[in-house]
Write an enzyme that holds these catalytic residues in place. Structure first.
Site, short mmCIF file in Angstrom:
data_model
loop_
_atom_site.label_atom_id
_atom_site.label_comp_id
_atom_site.label_asym_id
_atom_site.label_seq_id
_atom_site.Cartn_x
_atom_site.Cartn_y
_atom_site.Cartn_z
N SER A 189 0.86 -1.14 0.07
CA SER A 189 0.11 0.21 -0.12
C SER A 189 0.86 1.38 0.01
O SER A 189 0.60 2.21 -0.56
CB SER A 189 -0.91 -0.01 1.29
OG SER A 189 -0.21 -0.13 2.39
N ASP A 247 10.75 1.14 -1.62
CA ASP A 247 9.87 0.10 -1.03
C ASP A 247 9.43 0.23 0.35
O ASP A 247 10.18 0.87 1.16
CB ASP A 247 10.34 -1.35 -1.51
CG ASP A 247 8.95 -2.36 -1.34
OD1 ASP A 247 8.08 -2.11 -1.21
OD2 ASP A 247 9.64 -3.54 -1.45
N GLY A 248 8.26 -0.39 0.65
CA GLY A 248 7.94 -0.29 1.93
C GLY A 248 8.50 -1.45 2.91
O GLY A 248 9.38 -2.12 2.44
N LYS A 297 10.07 -7.85 5.47
CA LYS A 297 9.30 -7.60 4.33
C LYS A 297 8.59 -8.80 3.76
O LYS A 297 8.94 -9.98 4.48
CB LYS A 297 10.10 -6.97 3.14
CG LYS A 297 10.65 -5.59 3.51
CD LYS A 297 11.28 -4.92 2.35
CE LYS A 297 10.76 -4.94 0.82
NZ LYS A 297 9.38 -4.65 0.73
N GLY A 323 3.07 -8.70 1.65
CA GLY A 323 2.42 -8.79 0.52
C GLY A 323 2.95 -9.98 -0.50
O GLY A 323 2.61 -9.98 -1.50
N GLU A 369 11.22 -8.61 -4.27
CA GLU A 369 11.71 -7.29 -3.87
C GLU A 369 13.15 -7.36 -3.69
O GLU A 369 14.09 -6.43 -3.60
CB GLU A 369 10.98 -6.99 -2.43
CG GLU A 369 9.52 -6.49 -2.70
CD GLU A 369 8.72 -6.80 -1.58
OE1 GLU A 369 7.49 -6.23 -1.50
OE2 GLU A 369 8.96 -7.42 -0.60
C1 5RP Z 1 5.31 -6.57 0.25
C2 5RP Z 1 5.94 -5.88 1.36
C3 5RP Z 1 5.60 -4.50 1.62
O1 5RP Z 1 6.56 -3.68 1.63
C4 5RP Z 1 5.23 -4.60 3.02
O2 5RP Z 1 4.28 -5.77 3.46
C5 5RP Z 1 4.53 -3.31 3.56
O3 5RP Z 1 3.28 -3.15 3.22
P1 5RP Z 1 2.60 -1.65 3.28
O4 5RP Z 1 3.18 -0.72 2.65
O5 5RP Z 1 1.21 -2.19 2.78
O6 5RP Z 1 2.27 -1.57 4.81
O7 5RP Z 1 7.13 -6.36 1.77
O8 5RP Z 1 5.87 -7.90 0.12
#
Ligand code: 5RP
Length: 223
Positions: free
Chosen positions: A34, A85-86, A98, A101, A107
């Site tokens: 997200s 990336d998050g 991580k 998702g 990633e």
């Molecule tokens: C996906 C990830 C995302 O970066 C992690 O889950 C964070 O998600 P969000 O930005 O929805 O909080 O690693 O595989």
């Protein structure tokens, strides 16, 4: 501010951070989730100032293309100026968990190629010790039970993520109840288990910069 507003703030800050590094040849690595989605939406506003992107998931690739942003196969590019990336958790060393998702393997590959890894996260992701968030492990399907038994030997409590198939056709085990005091050691140990594709610890290659959203504003943290 809501969590989504904090995610939006760091996504915007990431675009401001990377824009001076971009030129017409630049390829940007783009993460998943997200927070990364907000980043993609802001990145679309400057799409004329770089060549294109490499995405860490099919979902992000679709979102980028919907904005008219070119998406390249990683094998067709020589370098990535930056990867944004998050994360599910970050510690002060910018070691990350991580994979919430399920995109952890791609990633990790994109992060490995990028010259700079910029992590964007709202303040709830900040921890002193990693492991409160269950650690995702991507596993070849036929090895699932074997890997689960090995993860128990390492002190974890693996749970099969139901109804989840990764972009690579694999499954995810989420490892609960692991206080990860030595992230590099744990990342390496789990990756040694036959049948593991990779795990969601980004410790051997942590983020270089963290843009973290707090009520007081976006803070820039370097390890
Ligand atoms: C996906 C990830 C995302 O970066 C992690 O889950 C964070 O998600 P969000 O930005 O929805 O909080 O690693 O595989």
């Amino acid at each position: 501010m809501t969590q989504d507003e904090l995610k939006q703030a760091v996504a915007k800050a990431a675009v401001d951070y990377i824009q001076p590094k971009l030129d017409s040849d630049s390829i940007v690595g783009v993460g998943t989730g997200s927070t990364a989605n907000f980043f993609i939406d802001y990145l679309a506003e400057i799409k004329g100032s770089f060549d294109g992107t490499v995405a860490s998931s099919e979902a992000s690739a679709e979102r980028l293309k919907a904005h008219g942003i070119p998406v390249y196969d990683l094998n067709s590019v020589d370098s990535l100026v930056v990867y944004v990336d998050g994360a599910d958790e970050t510690n002060p060393a910018l070691e990350l968990i991580k994979g919430g998702g399920a995109a952890l393997t791609r990633e990790k590959i994109v992060a490995a190629v990028a010259d700079e890894f910029v992590c964007i996260a709202d303040g709830s992701k900040w921890v002193d010790v990693l492991g409160n968030f269950p650690l995702p492990v991507e596993v070849i399907p036929m090895a699932r039970s074997h890997v689960a038994r090995e993860l128990v030997k390492l002190g974890g409590d693996p749970v099969y993520r139901q109804d989840c198939v990764t972009d690579n056709g694999n499954v995810i085990l989420d490892v609960h109840n692991m206080a990860i005091t030595n992230p590099v050691e744990t990342e390496t140990a789990i990756n040694q288990i036959v049948g593991v594709v990779t795990n969601g610890l980004f410790a051997s290659r942590p983020a270089d910069v963290l843009l973290i959203g707090r009520e007081t504003g976006v803070e820039t943290v370097r390890a």
